[in-house]
Design an enzyme around this catalytic site. Structure first.
Site, PDB file in Angstrom:
ATOM      1  N   TYR A 142      -1.558  -3.817   5.259  1.00  0.00           N
ATOM      2  CA  TYR A 142      -1.203  -5.201   4.928  1.00  0.00           C
ATOM      3  C   TYR A 142      -0.117  -5.731   5.873  1.00  0.00           C
ATOM      4  O   TYR A 142      -0.063  -6.912   6.154  1.00  0.00           O
ATOM      5  CB  TYR A 142      -0.662  -5.296   3.496  1.00  0.00           C
ATOM      6  CG  TYR A 142      -1.703  -5.444   2.421  1.00  0.00           C
ATOM      7  CD1 TYR A 142      -2.678  -4.467   2.223  1.00  0.00           C
ATOM      8  CD2 TYR A 142      -1.706  -6.544   1.576  1.00  0.00           C
ATOM      9  CE1 TYR A 142      -3.615  -4.595   1.217  1.00  0.00           C
ATOM     10  CE2 TYR A 142      -2.641  -6.681   0.568  1.00  0.00           C
ATOM     11  CZ  TYR A 142      -3.593  -5.709   0.391  1.00  0.00           C
ATOM     12  OH  TYR A 142      -4.519  -5.838  -0.608  1.00  0.00           O
ATOM     13  N   LYS A 189      -7.315   9.103   2.114  1.00  0.00           N
ATOM     14  CA  LYS A 189      -8.484   9.514   2.918  1.00  0.00           C
ATOM     15  C   LYS A 189      -7.961  10.484   3.965  1.00  0.00           C
ATOM     16  O   LYS A 189      -8.016  10.232   5.171  1.00  0.00           O
ATOM     17  CB  LYS A 189      -9.134   8.290   3.590  1.00  0.00           C
ATOM     18  CG  LYS A 189     -10.132   7.546   2.740  1.00  0.00           C
ATOM     19  CD  LYS A 189     -11.369   8.350   2.342  1.00  0.00           C
ATOM     20  CE  LYS A 189     -12.460   8.285   3.376  1.00  0.00           C
ATOM     21  NZ  LYS A 189     -13.697   8.992   2.913  1.00  0.00           N
ATOM     22  N   ASP A 221     -12.842   7.605  -1.986  1.00  0.00           N
ATOM     23  CA  ASP A 221     -14.230   7.381  -2.424  1.00  0.00           C
ATOM     24  C   ASP A 221     -14.542   8.192  -3.688  1.00  0.00           C
ATOM     25  O   ASP A 221     -15.167   7.691  -4.628  1.00  0.00           O
ATOM     26  CB  ASP A 221     -15.241   7.662  -1.291  1.00  0.00           C
ATOM     27  CG  ASP A 221     -14.905   8.897  -0.460  1.00  0.00           C
ATOM     28  OD1 ASP A 221     -13.881   9.564  -0.751  1.00  0.00           O
ATOM     29  OD2 ASP A 221     -15.666   9.206   0.472  1.00  0.00           O
ATOM     30  N   ASP A 245      -4.642  -1.449  -4.189  1.00  0.00           N
ATOM     31  CA  ASP A 245      -5.183  -2.781  -4.504  1.00  0.00           C
ATOM     32  C   ASP A 245      -6.599  -2.647  -5.050  1.00  0.00           C
ATOM     33  O   ASP A 245      -6.936  -3.211  -6.096  1.00  0.00           O
ATOM     34  CB  ASP A 245      -5.177  -3.637  -3.226  1.00  0.00           C
ATOM     35  CG  ASP A 245      -5.744  -5.025  -3.479  1.00  0.00           C
ATOM     36  OD1 ASP A 245      -5.374  -5.628  -4.502  1.00  0.00           O
ATOM     37  OD2 ASP A 245      -6.556  -5.495  -2.665  1.00  0.00           O
ATOM     38  N   ASP A 249      -8.009  -3.260  -9.175  1.00  0.00           N
ATOM     39  CA  ASP A 249      -9.039  -4.205  -9.610  1.00  0.00           C
ATOM     40  C   ASP A 249     -10.139  -3.454 -10.360  1.00  0.00           C
ATOM     41  O   ASP A 249     -10.656  -3.919 -11.374  1.00  0.00           O
ATOM     42  CB  ASP A 249      -9.654  -4.940  -8.408  1.00  0.00           C
ATOM     43  CG  ASP A 249      -9.107  -6.355  -8.287  1.00  0.00           C
ATOM     44  OD1 ASP A 249      -7.895  -6.528  -8.535  1.00  0.00           O
ATOM     45  OD2 ASP A 249      -9.876  -7.270  -7.959  1.00  0.00           O
TER      46      ASP A 249
HETATM   47  C1  IPM Z   1      -3.038  -8.271  -5.609  1.00  0.00           C
HETATM   48  C2  IPM Z   1      -3.837  -9.307  -4.879  1.00  0.00           C
HETATM   49  C3  IPM Z   1      -3.191  -9.602  -3.545  1.00  0.00           C
HETATM   50  C4  IPM Z   1      -3.166  -8.316  -2.755  1.00  0.00           C
HETATM   51  C5  IPM Z   1      -3.919 -10.755  -2.838  1.00  0.00           C
HETATM   52  C6  IPM Z   1      -3.838 -12.044  -3.638  1.00  0.00           C
HETATM   53  C7  IPM Z   1      -3.434 -10.982  -1.467  1.00  0.00           C
HETATM   54  O1  IPM Z   1      -5.154  -8.904  -4.733  1.00  0.00           O
HETATM   55  O2  IPM Z   1      -1.834  -8.493  -5.837  1.00  0.00           O
HETATM   56  O3  IPM Z   1      -3.625  -7.262  -5.952  1.00  0.00           O
HETATM   57  O4  IPM Z   1      -4.179  -7.960  -2.122  1.00  0.00           O
HETATM   58  O5  IPM Z   1      -2.142  -7.658  -2.745  1.00  0.00           O
HETATM   59 MG    MG Z   2      -5.686  -7.149  -5.776  1.00  0.00          MG
END
Ligand code: IPM
Ligand code: MG
Length: 372
Positions: A142, A189, A221, A245, A249
């Site tokens: 990032y 990884k 993975d 990240d 999710d």
């Molecule tokens: C998170 C989000 C952010 C990230 C996005 C909005 C840039 O997905 O906080 O998980 O990838 O860090």
């Molecule tokens: Mg995210």
């Protein structure tokens, strides 16, 4: 306790869900005799429109002077669909994470029994899921060097980590594991990436200082598969910025709705609390967004300041909203309740947990607050 809280609604549904969190904090203030002051500030697309910058100086200053930051969401389709743009909303969030040195992002994943049927996964493997992801937040791909070739046909993102960046979050993750079920899974990884091999070396060394914690290293993975098949077998997961990240999710899908999971980001002195979901622009202004992730972020904020009883009052009120089916349509398709209504119900129950007769059913409908 006095707390000075910066309120950064951001884009999309951010301000709407944030408004519910502020209501809950005001209920806590009122009920437990605290004083919270709220200072609103712009970030993201809203801030770009007003000032040309995704994180204006004024916002950064307000955040630096605050005890805690409540954050909504960031991003709009306008910028997502314009890869040519040199400025985009998410830069505001990255700059904030970097400027405040919020290197540890803590994302608990739980399955609430009342909502377990929402999960697409096998109920018997998810019911006792209670894991927490420690995601490194200010390094890796990032933040590494980025480049696009002059003719725009090649691009580069660099993933870089130092021992120091790894060890400071690793210590937090080991401490968390020590106070929980004593299992730490490092996701990487290491079969391909040098940075992952560094993570393994540093984390394995640190493990010797936490003999009561069992360290397990797992490739990303494989972790993705295991988290779907047996999420209940994980305790603390430690991962770099990108893997953390993705896994968080995925974690939200396990719990049944992306609108349920909160997070905290901490570093040296500052602390920020935000839902893990995005800005959900399609829902903006419709009063349908689920405020639970944001409200549970309030509980994490209160825990951060050791206000356990207060945090429990928030969690109890949230659980009551589930059991009474006072939920937004992502949780129950036929639900007539909107963001505001769910927020009112929870805030009201923080103030008086015996009080659920104050719902005026005649007013129930999206857009109407029905607490009388
Ligand atoms: C998170 C989000 C952010 C990230 C996005 C909005 C840039 O997905 O906080 O998980 O990838 O860090
Ligand atoms: Mg995210």
């Amino acid at each position: 306790m006095y707390l000075n809280i910066a309120v950064l609604g951001g884009d999309g549904i951010g301000p709407e869900v944030m408004a519910q969190s502020v209501k809950c904090l005001q209920a806590i203030e009122h009920n437990f005799g605290h004083t919270f002051s709220f200072t609103k500030a712009d970030i993201g697309a809203v801030a770009i429109k007003k000032t040309g910058e995704p994180l204006p100086e004024k916002t950064l200053k307000i955040c630096k002077n605050s005890d805690a930051i409540l954050f909504g969401a960031i991003g709009t389709p306008e910028y997502d669909q314009n890869p040519e743009s040199k400025i985009w909303p998410e830069q505001g969030l990255f700059k904030l994470r970097e400027e405040l040195n919020l290197f540890a992002n803590i994302r608990p994943v739980k399955v609430f029994p009342a909502l377990a049927k929402l999960s697409p996964l096998n109920k018997k493997n998810i019911l006792d899921t209670d894991l927490v992801i420690y995601r490194e937040l200010t390094g890796g791909i990032y933040f590494g060097n980025k480049k696009v070739s002059d003719d725009q046909t090649k691009a580069l993102d660099t993933c870089e980590y130092s021992e120091k960046e790894i060890s400071r979050i690793a210590h937090l993750a080991f401490k968390a594991a020590k106070s929980r079920r004593k299992k730490l899974t490092l996701v990487d990884k290491a079969n391909i990436l040098e940075t992952s091999r560094l993570w393994r070396r540093v984390v394995s060394n640190i493990a010797t200082s936490y003999p009561e914690v069992t360290l397990n290293c797992m490739f990303m993975d494989n972790a993705a598969v295991n988290m779907i098949l047996h999420p209940n077998e994980f305790d603390v997961i430690l991962a770099d910025n990108m893997f953390g990240d993705i896994l968080s999710d995925q974690g939200s899908a396990i719990s049944g709705s992306v609108g349920l999971l909160p997070s905290s980001s901490v570093g040296l002195g500052h602390a920020m609390f935000e839902p893990i979901h995005g800005s959900y622009p399609q829902a903006k202004g419709k009063n349908i967004a689920n405020p639970i992730a944001s409200i549970l972020s309030v509980a994490m904020l209160l825990q951060h300041f050791d206000l356990e009883e207060e945090a429990n009052a928030v969690i109890t009120a949230v659980l009551k909203s589930f059991s009474k089916k006072i939920v937004t349509p992502d949780i129950l398709g036929s639900s007539k309740y909107g963001t505001d209504y769910v927020g009112d119900f929870i805030a009201n129950n923080i103030t008086d947990d015996t009080d659920d007769l104050n719902i005026n059913d005649e007013n129930i409908g999206l857009g109407k607050s029905t607490i009388i």
